[in-house]
Enzyme design. Sequence first.
Site, PDB file in Angstrom:
ATOM      1  N   HIS A 158      15.703  21.487  33.355  1.00  0.00           N
ATOM      2  CA  HIS A 158      16.859  20.901  34.039  1.00  0.00           C
ATOM      3  C   HIS A 158      18.184  21.174  33.329  1.00  0.00           C
ATOM      4  O   HIS A 158      19.232  20.766  33.815  1.00  0.00           O
ATOM      5  CB  HIS A 158      16.644  19.391  34.167  1.00  0.00           C
ATOM      6  N   ASP A 159      18.127  21.790  32.157  1.00  0.00           N
ATOM      7  CA  ASP A 159      19.354  22.109  31.416  1.00  0.00           C
ATOM      8  C   ASP A 159      19.706  23.589  31.488  1.00  0.00           C
ATOM      9  O   ASP A 159      20.723  24.007  30.937  1.00  0.00           O
ATOM     10  CB  ASP A 159      19.174  21.788  29.916  1.00  0.00           C
ATOM     11  N   ASP A 176      13.594  13.575  23.945  1.00  0.00           N
ATOM     12  CA  ASP A 176      14.917  14.150  24.149  1.00  0.00           C
ATOM     13  C   ASP A 176      15.730  14.282  22.867  1.00  0.00           C
ATOM     14  O   ASP A 176      15.793  13.334  22.079  1.00  0.00           O
ATOM     15  CB  ASP A 176      15.680  13.214  25.106  1.00  0.00           C
ATOM     16  N   GLU A 197      11.851  17.986  22.088  1.00  0.00           N
ATOM     17  CA  GLU A 197      12.935  18.933  22.383  1.00  0.00           C
ATOM     18  C   GLU A 197      13.582  19.284  21.048  1.00  0.00           C
ATOM     19  O   GLU A 197      14.552  18.657  20.625  1.00  0.00           O
ATOM     20  CB  GLU A 197      13.964  18.307  23.338  1.00  0.00           C
ATOM     21  N   ASP A 203      10.382  10.584  29.870  1.00  0.00           N
ATOM     22  CA  ASP A 203      11.359  11.154  28.960  1.00  0.00           C
ATOM     23  C   ASP A 203      11.738  10.053  27.974  1.00  0.00           C
ATOM     24  O   ASP A 203      12.049   8.929  28.388  1.00  0.00           O
ATOM     25  CB  ASP A 203      12.594  11.589  29.771  1.00  0.00           C
TER      26      ASP A 203
END
Length: 557
Positions: free
Chosen positions: A328-329, A199, A256, A98
Amino acid sequence: MKKEWWHGKTAYQIYPKSFYDSNDDGIGDLPGIISKLDYLKELGIDMIWLSPVYLSPCADQGYDIADYYQIDPMFGTMEDMEQLLEEAKKREIAVLMDLVVNHCSDEHEWFRKACADPEGEYGKYFYLEKKKDGKLPSNWRSYFGGPVWEQIPGSEWYYLHVFHKKQPDLNWENPLVRERLYEMINWWLDKGLAGFRIDAIINIKKPQMFRDYPADREDGLCDMGTVLADTSGIGDFLREMRDRAFRPHGAFTVGEVFNAKDGELADFAGEDGYFSSIFDFRQTVEGKSVEGWYGARIPTMEDYKRCCFASQREMEGIGFYSNIIENHDEPRGVSYYLPEEARNEKGKKLLAALYFMLKGLPFIYQGQELGMENVAYTSVDEIDDISSKDEYQVCLAAGLTEEEAMTVVNRYSRDNARTPFQWNAKENAGFTRGKPWLRVNDNYRKINWEQQRTDPNSVFAFYQQLIRLRKNPEYQNVIVYGKTEPVREEEPGIMAYYRRSDKQTILVAGNFTQEERTLWIDEIDERSQVLLSNDKSVKLEKKRIVLQGLQVVIAVV
Ligand code: TEU
Ligand code: CA
């Protein structure tokens, strides 16, 4: 279209803290991941993305990095990371880390130095401003609530943080900052990483710091979405990062990117784009509201279908989306998109096939392959996630009761997806022999890998079959490169599409109602052949297919 090494891959997101704990401290770790590589291989995965494992005080679960060059001791050591790369390579699994470069931690050395001397060199690594006429520079709301400006203790300076106050934004306008980040990215790629998931990257370019926007809540602040919509020029940064870091390594990158503006898709994810791919978040943001979670509406399967098709159309001829049903969000996809009566094994396989067969790179989030579900938290005290805590307060401020607020939080909480992986029916789902850092989902005795691995009809087995199909040389070309063409798009309760190449057509047809449905499709004939279905009885007849309730069929027609 130029072929790239990653086009045919199936990717898997690992949330390290919750995957597998090797030393019984209740926290998943790198040795734990290494010990489960064969599991991933068995599933058929050939690329993994690790959520952050860098040194971090963990205010936002590792998305607040204190040192980009160190592994956090709770996850292991740099030797463990190197071993993971080596072991993954042996199994032909590419590893992505990440890349969190919009911000770092307030405990990063750069920020400490900036606080010690705001007017010095490191002050320019961040966005530091003073109040004007007693007012904060601007009225932007941080993603986790409250103003984006926070005072440096004992000084007149305020720093900008679009996420938590422990996540100060790095000043991308400063070429020195960019240099140091590229150096770091290259250092990791030289170690043998295949690339990065990137990210929150859309936040690196800000408009002028002193611009206010119309308030959209009682707090007088405005959503970052509004702020970013008023920004231009991010391309210069992203192009530079690509050319200085990713491209020389042939790295795969997935951004993202929530809000590429109209007409910018090719810039972001085209053949010469800033990234190899970007996530398709259309169905993720569908129904969301600037009011926060309590003002949001859960999309229906009709919305889901409309979103998927819109994205497929938009990306055709440009590049590849990375497709997800959760991460994961987000809440668990099966708990979120499927109507209540469809939240069973058959429904889970239906959703799996519908998204997995779309054009693009399928990403599976850990536990998705078992059909892991949302959690029913009874109190906000059981929740760790900072975003959920903030949204709970937003609910109360809006006049909801505590119970109503919990209902809302349970629907969207990021901790739905962050619970420990359910390996078996033993204590703590076999994730740890210690005390897990986050409560295990109560349903682990029913939903776990050990129970599914030997069951040919399990959700896990179905994912295996989907992945095998994607890799099957006979169909790989059409599954990877074929165009998506919606079939009977207007038909309610049905989501069906072709994947077409010059030589082949694959039909994916799903019925998300409970009733049997017949679809008339001219191209079905005696040569048509079923490749996969979640129901044994498949009726493929001349010019028509009969789908049982919740049935999905993948057929070559
Ligand atoms: O998320 C970025 C993002 O836009 C989030 O605001 C997301 O909408 C939010 O999680 C919903 O509650 C990334 C990471 O995926 C997330 O885990 C981090 O918290 C965030 O960046 C900050 O690094
Ligand atoms: Ca551990």
